[in-house]
Design a protein around this motif. Structure first.
Motif, PDB file in Angstrom:
ATOM      1  N   VAL A   1      -9.565   8.833  -2.039  1.00 21.49           N
ATOM      2  CA  VAL A   1     -10.617   7.848  -2.708  1.00 21.49           C
ATOM      3  C   VAL A   1     -10.432   7.452  -3.993  1.00 21.49           C
ATOM      4  CG1 VAL A   1     -13.121   7.861  -3.352  1.00 21.49           C
ATOM      5  CG2 VAL A   1     -12.387   8.998  -0.982  1.00 21.49           C
ATOM      6  N   LYS A   2      -9.884   8.431  -4.762  1.00 20.25           N
ATOM      7  CA  LYS A   2      -9.547   8.199  -6.303  1.00 20.25           C
ATOM      8  C   LYS A   2      -8.543   7.197  -6.507  1.00 20.25           C
ATOM      9  CE  LYS A   2      -7.897  10.308 -10.669  1.00 20.25           C
ATOM     10  NZ  LYS A   2      -7.642  11.704 -11.074  1.00 20.25           N
ATOM     11  N   TRP A   3      -7.616   7.180  -5.617  1.00 23.31           N
ATOM     12  CA  TRP A   3      -6.403   6.243  -5.792  1.00 23.31           C
ATOM     13  C   TRP A   3      -7.117   4.860  -5.289  1.00 23.31           C
ATOM     14  CZ3 TRP A   3      -3.738   4.381  -1.111  1.00 23.31           C
ATOM     15  CH2 TRP A   3      -2.906   3.605  -1.235  1.00 23.31           C
ATOM     16  N   VAL A   4      -7.877   4.921  -4.167  1.00 24.84           N
ATOM     17  CA  VAL A   4      -8.090   3.473  -3.895  1.00 24.84           C
ATOM     18  C   VAL A   4      -8.908   2.910  -4.750  1.00 24.84           C
ATOM     19  CG1 VAL A   4      -9.576   2.456  -2.023  1.00 24.84           C
ATOM     20  CG2 VAL A   4      -7.889   4.073  -1.348  1.00 24.84           C
ATOM     21  N   ASN A   5     -10.081   3.782  -5.314  1.00 21.42           N
ATOM     22  CA  ASN A   5     -10.798   2.897  -6.370  1.00 21.42           C
ATOM     23  C   ASN A   5      -9.975   2.124  -7.525  1.00 21.42           C
ATOM     24  OD1 ASN A   5     -13.224   2.865  -4.998  1.00 21.42           O
ATOM     25  ND2 ASN A   5     -13.389   5.170  -5.619  1.00 21.42           N
TER      26      ASN A   5
ATOM     27  N   ASN B   1       4.417  13.084  -7.590  1.00 20.20           N
ATOM     28  CA  ASN B   1       4.517  14.422  -7.934  1.00 20.20           C
ATOM     29  C   ASN B   1       3.509  15.347  -7.291  1.00 20.20           C
ATOM     30  OD1 ASN B   1       6.612  13.894 -10.139  1.00 20.20           O
ATOM     31  ND2 ASN B   1       4.754  13.096 -11.395  1.00 20.20           N
ATOM     32  N   ASP B   2       2.794  14.744  -6.280  1.00 18.97           N
ATOM     33  CA  ASP B   2       1.947  15.455  -5.373  1.00 18.97           C
ATOM     34  C   ASP B   2       1.912  14.935  -4.152  1.00 18.97           C
ATOM     35  OD1 ASP B   2       0.094  17.187  -4.658  1.00 18.97           O
ATOM     36  OD2 ASP B   2      -1.639  16.439  -6.037  1.00 18.97           O
ATOM     37  N   GLU B   3       3.231  15.016  -3.353  1.00 18.46           N
ATOM     38  CA  GLU B   3       3.233  14.478  -1.877  1.00 18.46           C
ATOM     39  C   GLU B   3       2.272  15.017  -1.028  1.00 18.46           C
ATOM     40  OE1 GLU B   3       7.234  14.198  -0.813  1.00 18.46           O
ATOM     41  OE2 GLU B   3       7.956  13.675  -2.975  1.00 18.46           O
ATOM     42  N   GLU B   4       2.015  16.355  -1.222  1.00 19.27           N
ATOM     43  CA  GLU B   4       1.158  17.201  -0.117  1.00 19.27           C
ATOM     44  C   GLU B   4      -0.137  16.528   0.051  1.00 19.27           C
ATOM     45  OE1 GLU B   4       2.032  19.454   1.781  1.00 19.27           O
ATOM     46  OE2 GLU B   4       4.183  19.226   1.047  1.00 19.27           O
ATOM     47  N   VAL B   5      -0.880  15.977  -0.922  1.00 23.38           N
ATOM     48  CA  VAL B   5      -2.034  15.137  -0.855  1.00 23.38           C
ATOM     49  C   VAL B   5      -1.965  13.771  -0.597  1.00 23.38           C
ATOM     50  CG1 VAL B   5      -3.267  16.935  -2.102  1.00 23.38           C
ATOM     51  CG2 VAL B   5      -2.286  14.965  -3.518  1.00 23.38           C
ATOM     52  N   ALA B   6      -0.690  13.038  -0.431  1.00 27.29           N
ATOM     53  CA  ALA B   6      -0.908  11.748  -0.546  1.00 27.29           C
ATOM     54  C   ALA B   6      -1.404  11.403   0.807  1.00 27.29           C
ATOM     55  CB  ALA B   6       0.891  11.209  -0.532  1.00 27.29           C
ATOM     56  N   PRO B   7      -2.087  10.163   1.141  1.00 28.79           N
ATOM     57  CA  PRO B   7      -2.406   9.672   2.484  1.00 28.79           C
ATOM     58  C   PRO B   7      -0.893   9.067   3.201  1.00 28.79           C
ATOM     59  CG  PRO B   7      -2.671   8.007   0.611  1.00 28.79           C
ATOM     60  CD  PRO B   7      -2.428   9.118  -0.049  1.00 28.79           C
ATOM     61  N   ILE B   8      -1.304   9.743   4.481  1.00 27.86           N
ATOM     62  CA  ILE B   8      -0.182   9.198   5.379  1.00 27.86           C
ATOM     63  C   ILE B   8      -0.155   7.759   5.663  1.00 27.86           C
ATOM     64  CG2 ILE B   8      -0.099  11.693   6.341  1.00 27.86           C
ATOM     65  CD1 ILE B   8      -1.326  10.703   8.758  1.00 27.86           C
ATOM     66  N   SER B   9       1.059   7.517   6.156  1.00 30.84           N
ATOM     67  CA  SER B   9       1.593   6.086   6.240  1.00 30.84           C
ATOM     68  C   SER B   9       0.742   5.429   7.525  1.00 30.84           C
ATOM     69  CB  SER B   9       3.073   5.693   6.725  1.00 30.84           C
ATOM     70  OG  SER B   9       3.799   5.744   5.389  1.00 30.84           O
TER      71      SER B   9
ATOM     72  N   TYR C   1      -8.434  14.316   0.480  1.00 28.79           N
ATOM     73  CA  TYR C   1      -9.378  12.967   0.827  1.00 28.79           C
ATOM     74  C   TYR C   1      -9.930  12.494  -0.636  1.00 28.79           C
ATOM     75  CZ  TYR C   1     -13.070  10.031   2.554  1.00 28.79           C
ATOM     76  OH  TYR C   1     -13.885   9.033   2.755  1.00 28.79           O
ATOM     77  N   ASN C   2     -10.375  13.493  -1.233  1.00 26.62           N
ATOM     78  CA  ASN C   2     -10.726  13.135  -2.753  1.00 26.62           C
ATOM     79  C   ASN C   2      -9.787  12.441  -3.522  1.00 26.62           C
ATOM     80  OD1 ASN C   2     -13.192  14.274  -2.235  1.00 26.62           O
ATOM     81  ND2 ASN C   2     -12.515  16.042  -3.181  1.00 26.62           N
ATOM     82  N   GLU C   3      -8.367  12.948  -3.660  1.00 26.25           N
ATOM     83  CA  GLU C   3      -7.343  11.990  -4.092  1.00 26.25           C
ATOM     84  C   GLU C   3      -7.448  10.789  -3.491  1.00 26.25           C
ATOM     85  OE1 GLU C   3      -5.732  12.926  -6.906  1.00 26.25           O
ATOM     86  OE2 GLU C   3      -7.274  14.671  -7.160  1.00 26.25           O
TER      87      GLU C   3
ATOM     88  N   LEU D   1       0.790  -1.238  -0.002  1.00 27.39           N
ATOM     89  CA  LEU D   1      -0.142   0.043  -0.030  1.00 27.39           C
ATOM     90  C   LEU D   1       0.774   1.220  -0.007  1.00 27.39           C
ATOM     91  CD1 LEU D   1      -2.818  -1.052   2.383  1.00 27.39           C
ATOM     92  CD2 LEU D   1      -3.153  -0.404   0.156  1.00 27.39           C
ATOM     93  N   LYS D   2       1.825   1.180   0.676  1.00 27.05           N
ATOM     94  CA  LYS D   2       2.750   2.416   0.999  1.00 27.05           C
ATOM     95  C   LYS D   2       3.475   2.732  -0.320  1.00 27.05           C
ATOM     96  CE  LYS D   2       4.979   2.610   4.818  1.00 27.05           C
ATOM     97  NZ  LYS D   2       5.602   2.240   6.114  1.00 27.05           N
ATOM     98  N   ARG D   3       4.016   1.825  -0.932  1.00 23.10           N
ATOM     99  CA  ARG D   3       4.932   1.745  -2.186  1.00 23.10           C
ATOM    100  C   ARG D   3       3.879   2.274  -3.261  1.00 23.10           C
ATOM    101  NH1 ARG D   3       9.992   2.629  -3.873  1.00 23.10           N
ATOM    102  NH2 ARG D   3      10.463   1.741  -5.889  1.00 23.10           N
ATOM    103  N   SER D   4       2.839   1.816  -3.347  1.00 22.91           N
ATOM    104  CA  SER D   4       1.818   2.251  -4.612  1.00 22.91           C
ATOM    105  C   SER D   4       1.444   3.444  -4.418  1.00 22.91           C
ATOM    106  CB  SER D   4       0.611   1.186  -4.521  1.00 22.91           C
ATOM    107  OG  SER D   4      -0.077   0.980  -3.382  1.00 22.91           O
ATOM    108  N   ARG D   5       1.197   3.892  -3.017  1.00 27.57           N
ATOM    109  CA  ARG D   5       1.044   5.156  -2.718  1.00 27.57           C
ATOM    110  C   ARG D   5       2.004   6.182  -3.107  1.00 27.57           C
ATOM    111  NH1 ARG D   5       1.945   7.111   2.700  1.00 27.57           N
ATOM    112  NH2 ARG D   5       3.810   6.080   2.361  1.00 27.57           N
ATOM    113  N   ASP D   6       3.302   5.741  -2.829  1.00 32.24           N
ATOM    114  CA  ASP D   6       4.497   6.671  -3.235  1.00 32.24           C
ATOM    115  C   ASP D   6       4.537   6.863  -4.566  1.00 32.24           C
ATOM    116  OD1 ASP D   6       5.105   6.864  -0.577  1.00 32.24           O
ATOM    117  OD2 ASP D   6       6.942   5.131  -0.510  1.00 32.24           O
TER     118      ASP D   6
END
Length: 373
Positions: free
Chosen positions: A292-296, A218-226, A288-290, A208-213
């Motif tokens: 949700v988009k990433w998870v889906n 290019n947009d670390e500010e909105v990335a879900p925290i670990s 949060y919207n990003e 999960l953390k790697r796919s998030r990274d």
């Protein structure tokens, strides 16, 4: 529960290989431990005016949990240290406590040059590979059981947390009936884990953390925290041994929870329900919207990944977890499998991972290689 399908078995093995490539190396672990011990000794030195009796210094985060992930370019491993001081937080201003820890670190010539103020901690920016976040804290004498109060610079107040309780909860989830972590006044970093005994849950967190990274490079500010991803993975883990199937179940459960909520989901510290680990989403709706988009999208991609074979599968793994790490694992696995097959020593463990041992309880593998077909 474990997989018997040859495709699932070999996919599990490949995913495990990716995670093992991403986790901290023994050399890096030793370096992190040396730095952690040095800072701990400096903060707990009885000869210092900063010394506070009954203080407790211990690690938290991915190094303690065994879920480290190799950073992408221009990123660093985190090493998180809690400095829990034996004081009554009711009698101290949280900012003054932060300033006191900062002052103590500045007394060290080496630390003063790499010190950076953060909202709840003091960061030491070591050259190459690591930064260390020192989190001041005080015991929560009302809740006890590891609960602490930590200063928040922006809010100008004390906030709730429980790093020890969280680590114990995570280990219980990972092992289902695991023992809690040992405690000490200055606790050592846990030893590097033997990959053969690693819980599936820890692999899930790493994926999960790697796919998030990769997705938010290019947009670390909105990335879900670990800590949010780690908690969600722990909440949904049901003892499934197959890495692939456990990851799919996690994504399925998470998409269901998201769709069932009209507002944002709330992720609380299981060891201290007063701590909302996802509170930053309150003031950052885009994040949060990003999320949700990433998870889906990740859930949809994972379903497709279980259908494709050969070069298309490899391409999907590269896009999810990085081209280099995927290629390195495939190359290594291909060499191991080829050599083991020639020696008729390739087998499958009960957890679905490939092994070159045919000891009791291990099933021999028939000739096949899904990612090379």
């Amino acid at each position: 529960m474990y997989a018997t399908d040859p495709f699932i078995n070999e996919l599990d093995d490949l995913l495990a290989g990716i995670c093992l490539k991403l986790q901290i190396t023994p050399t890096q672990h030793k370096l992190a431990e040396d730095r952690y011990i040095s800072v701990s000794k400096w903060l707990s030195d009885k000869s210092s005016h900063f010394y506070i009796a009954n203080s407790d210094i211990y690690p938290q985060g991915s190094l303690r949990l065994g879920t480290t992930v190799k950073p992408l370019v221009n990123q660093e491993y985190d090493l998180d240290l809690v400095c829990e001081m034996g004081l009554d937080w009711n009698n101290f201003d949280p900012i003054q406590v932060l300033d006191a820890v900062e002052s103590r670190l500045k007394e060290n010539d080496s630390y003063s040059k790499i010190l950076e103020r953060k909202n709840r901690c003091l960061r030491l920016n070591y050259a190459n590979e690591f930064h260390m976040d020192v989190l001041p804290a005080a015991p929560d004498t009302v809740r006890n059981h590891g609960c602490i109060k930590v200063p928040d610079r922006k809010a100008e107040e004390w906030k709730e947390s429980n790093p020890k309780g969280y680590a114990e909860w995570f280990e219980r989830q990972a092992n289902q009936f695991g023992e809690v972590l040992a405690k000490a006044k200055v606790e050592p970093l846990p030893d590097p884990e033997d990959p053969r005994g690693k819980s599936t849950l820890k692999y899930i967190v790493q994926l999960l953390k790697r796919s998030r990274d990769v997705a938010f490079e290019n947009d670390e500010e909105v990335a879900p925290i670990s800590i949010v991803l780690t908690t969600l993975a722990g909440m949904y883990y049901r003892g499934i041994l197959s890495i692939n199937e456990a990851f799919a179940y996690t994504l399925h459960s998470l998409t269901n929870e998201i769709s069932a909520n009209d507002t944002r989901i709330v992720v609380r510290n299981p060891a201290n329900q007063d701590e909302d680990l996802s509170e930053r989403w309150d003031n950052n709706h885009k994040a949060y919207n990003e999320f949700v988009k990433w998870v889906n999208e990740l859930s949809d991609t994972w379903k497709k990944l279980n259908i494709v074979r050969g070069p298309e599968l490899v391409k999907m793994l590269q896009e999810l977890f990085g081209e280099k790490v995927t290629n390195d694992v495939i190359k290594e696995r291909a060499e191991i499998i080829s050599r083991a097959r020639k020696e008729d020593s390739l087998g499958i463990t009960k957890s679905g991972l490939l092994t070159t041992s045919l000891a009791s309880g291990i099933t021999q593998v028939r000739p096949n290689n899904f990612y090379g077909d």
